[in-house]
Design a protein around this motif. Structure first.
Motif, PDB file in Angstrom:
ATOM      1  N   UNK A  85       0.834  -1.204   0.000  1.00  0.00           N
ATOM      2  CA  UNK A  85       0.000   0.000   0.000  1.00  0.00           C
ATOM      3  C   UNK A  85       0.869   1.255   0.000  1.00  0.00           C
ATOM      4  N   UNK A  86       1.853   1.276   0.877  1.00  0.00           N
ATOM      5  CA  UNK A  86       2.655   2.488   1.036  1.00  0.00           C
ATOM      6  C   UNK A  86       3.555   2.744  -0.171  1.00  0.00           C
ATOM      7  N   UNK A  87       4.081   1.692  -0.753  1.00  0.00           N
ATOM      8  CA  UNK A  87       4.923   1.859  -1.938  1.00  0.00           C
ATOM      9  C   UNK A  87       4.114   2.415  -3.101  1.00  0.00           C
ATOM     10  N   UNK A  88       2.884   1.917  -3.242  1.00  0.00           N
ATOM     11  CA  UNK A  88       2.014   2.441  -4.303  1.00  0.00           C
ATOM     12  C   UNK A  88       1.594   3.875  -3.992  1.00  0.00           C
ATOM     13  N   UNK A  95      -1.081  14.652  -2.893  1.00  0.00           N
ATOM     14  CA  UNK A  95      -0.390  14.867  -1.617  1.00  0.00           C
ATOM     15  C   UNK A  95      -1.123  14.191  -0.461  1.00  0.00           C
ATOM     16  N   UNK A  96      -2.455  14.220  -0.503  1.00  0.00           N
ATOM     17  CA  UNK A  96      -3.247  13.601   0.559  1.00  0.00           C
ATOM     18  C   UNK A  96      -2.986  12.113   0.690  1.00  0.00           C
ATOM     19  N   UNK A  97      -2.837  11.438  -0.434  1.00  0.00           N
ATOM     20  CA  UNK A  97      -2.529  10.003  -0.414  1.00  0.00           C
ATOM     21  C   UNK A  97      -1.169   9.774   0.232  1.00  0.00           C
ATOM     22  N   UNK A  98      -0.199  10.580  -0.146  1.00  0.00           N
ATOM     23  CA  UNK A  98       1.157  10.404   0.387  1.00  0.00           C
ATOM     24  C   UNK A  98       1.191  10.681   1.893  1.00  0.00           C
ATOM     25  N   UNK A  99       0.463  11.685   2.321  1.00  0.00           N
ATOM     26  CA  UNK A  99       0.370  11.972   3.760  1.00  0.00           C
ATOM     27  C   UNK A  99      -0.271  10.795   4.492  1.00  0.00           C
ATOM     28  N   UNK A 100      -1.326  10.249   3.911  1.00  0.00           N
ATOM     29  CA  UNK A 100      -2.021   9.128   4.553  1.00  0.00           C
ATOM     30  C   UNK A 100      -1.121   7.911   4.721  1.00  0.00           C
ATOM     31  N   UNK A 101      -0.366   7.574   3.676  1.00  0.00           N
ATOM     32  CA  UNK A 101       0.415   6.334   3.767  1.00  0.00           C
ATOM     33  C   UNK A 101       1.565   6.465   4.766  1.00  0.00           C
ATOM     34  N   UNK A 102       2.177   7.635   4.860  1.00  0.00           N
ATOM     35  CA  UNK A 102       3.243   7.761   5.861  1.00  0.00           C
ATOM     36  C   UNK A 102       2.651   7.783   7.273  1.00  0.00           C
ATOM     37  N   UNK A 103       1.459   8.344   7.405  1.00  0.00           N
ATOM     38  CA  UNK A 103       0.791   8.317   8.707  1.00  0.00           C
ATOM     39  C   UNK A 103       0.429   6.890   9.106  1.00  0.00           C
ATOM     40  N   UNK A 131      13.396   7.838   3.507  1.00  0.00           N
ATOM     41  CA  UNK A 131      13.422   8.141   2.074  1.00  0.00           C
ATOM     42  C   UNK A 131      12.375   9.204   1.731  1.00  0.00           C
ATOM     43  N   UNK A 132      11.189   9.049   2.290  1.00  0.00           N
ATOM     44  CA  UNK A 132      10.116  10.014   2.028  1.00  0.00           C
ATOM     45  C   UNK A 132      10.469  11.375   2.624  1.00  0.00           C
ATOM     46  N   UNK A 133      10.928  11.369   3.861  1.00  0.00           N
ATOM     47  CA  UNK A 133      11.237  12.629   4.549  1.00  0.00           C
ATOM     48  C   UNK A 133      12.291  13.435   3.805  1.00  0.00           C
ATOM     49  N   UNK A 134      13.260  12.753   3.251  1.00  0.00           N
ATOM     50  CA  UNK A 134      14.385  13.461   2.631  1.00  0.00           C
ATOM     51  C   UNK A 134      14.195  13.733   1.142  1.00  0.00           C
ATOM     52  N   UNK A 135      13.239  13.042   0.508  1.00  0.00           N
ATOM     53  CA  UNK A 135      13.143  13.174  -0.952  1.00  0.00           C
ATOM     54  C   UNK A 135      11.794  13.630  -1.489  1.00  0.00           C
ATOM     55  N   UNK A 144       5.203  15.067   7.686  1.00  0.00           N
ATOM     56  CA  UNK A 144       4.418  13.926   8.175  1.00  0.00           C
ATOM     57  C   UNK A 144       5.309  12.694   8.330  1.00  0.00           C
ATOM     58  N   UNK A 145       6.227  12.512   7.396  1.00  0.00           N
ATOM     59  CA  UNK A 145       7.149  11.371   7.474  1.00  0.00           C
ATOM     60  C   UNK A 145       8.072  11.497   8.689  1.00  0.00           C
ATOM     61  N   UNK A 146       8.524  12.705   8.968  1.00  0.00           N
ATOM     62  CA  UNK A 146       9.350  12.915  10.163  1.00  0.00           C
ATOM     63  C   UNK A 146       8.546  12.637  11.430  1.00  0.00           C
TER      64      UNK A 146
END
Length: 222
Positions: A85-88, A95-103, A131-135, A144-146
């Motif tokens: 799920x998170x890789x996809x 942006x909302x999807x990316x925030x959700x998966x890291x949460x 990887x998400x936090x830095x890139x 959110x990743x941090x």
């Protein structure tokens, strides 16, 4: 059908966020619901292409897993499902999807950090979040990743061992000035006052977390 499904998932997210566990049917009902959402997600092999669906179901899962974690209800997604799920999701343009998966990773990781035998999964989660936090191009997602990293590696023997093995401290020390500079350079033009307030809090928490990780690494490598 897809529109109706998305609206139903948004309603579900609201219900899970607002009602207490008893009104939702109790722990067993929430576990069944988590399994159902996982099956719904992974029954569609091309789910990553449907942005509205992915945002709706990741939002619902995020709310559900948060509720389950807060009540110490065991979660039902396997590590493989979670990472699929998170890789996809992290490659979504939304942006909302990316925030959700890291949460979701932060919620699940913080639960796993208190359990035995989770070292390898925690290392995978930690590397992914780093990887998400830095890139990630969005500071909101990076923040959110941090936050998720702070939650996952805040406590627990397995989390401490994992943090040392993935060299979390050195990575965050290196990223700290970069994050600070990005907020200063990009902040006012691209983000709302509320978002900037959140990012400032993340920046302060990053400083505290680095100090905490220094004590962890010193203790474990002494």
């Amino acid at each position: 059908m897809n529109t109706i499904q998305c609206r139903a998932l948004v309603c579900l997210q609201s219900l899970v966020s607002l009602l207490d566990v008893d009104h939702l049917g109790g722990p067993a009902a929430l576990q069944t619901l988590a399994q159902h959402l996982s099956q719904l997600l992974f029954s569609q092999p091309d789910f990553a292409k449907h942005v509205d669906f992915l945002e709706a179901i990741s939002s619902a899962l995020r709310a559900l897993l948060q509720t389950m974690a807060s009540k110490n209800i065991s979660q039902c997604m396997t590590p493989d499902q979670l990472m699929t799920l998170c890789t996809a999701g992290i490659h979504s343009s939304n942006t909302g999807v990316r925030v959700n998966v890291v949460s979701i990773l932060g919620i699940t990781g913080s639960v796993l950090a208190k359990e035995d035998g989770t070292l390898e999964t925690l290392k995978t989660i930690g590397c992914f979040l780093l990887e998400v936090a830095t890139k990630d191009p969005s500071l909101v997602v990076a923040g959110e990743a941090l936050d998720a990293l702070f939650d996952v590696f805040a406590d627990g023997k397995e989390a401490e061992r994992a943090s040392v093995q993935i060299k979390l401290l050195s990575a965050l020390k290196e990223f700290q000035p970069v994050f600070k500079m990005k907020i200063r350079k990009e902040g006012r033009g691209k983000y709302s006052p509320d978002q900037l307030c959140v990012l400032d809090n993340v920046k302060m928490n990053l400083r505290r977390f680095v100090a905490y990780q220094e004590t962890v690494e010193e203790r474990l490598t002494a």
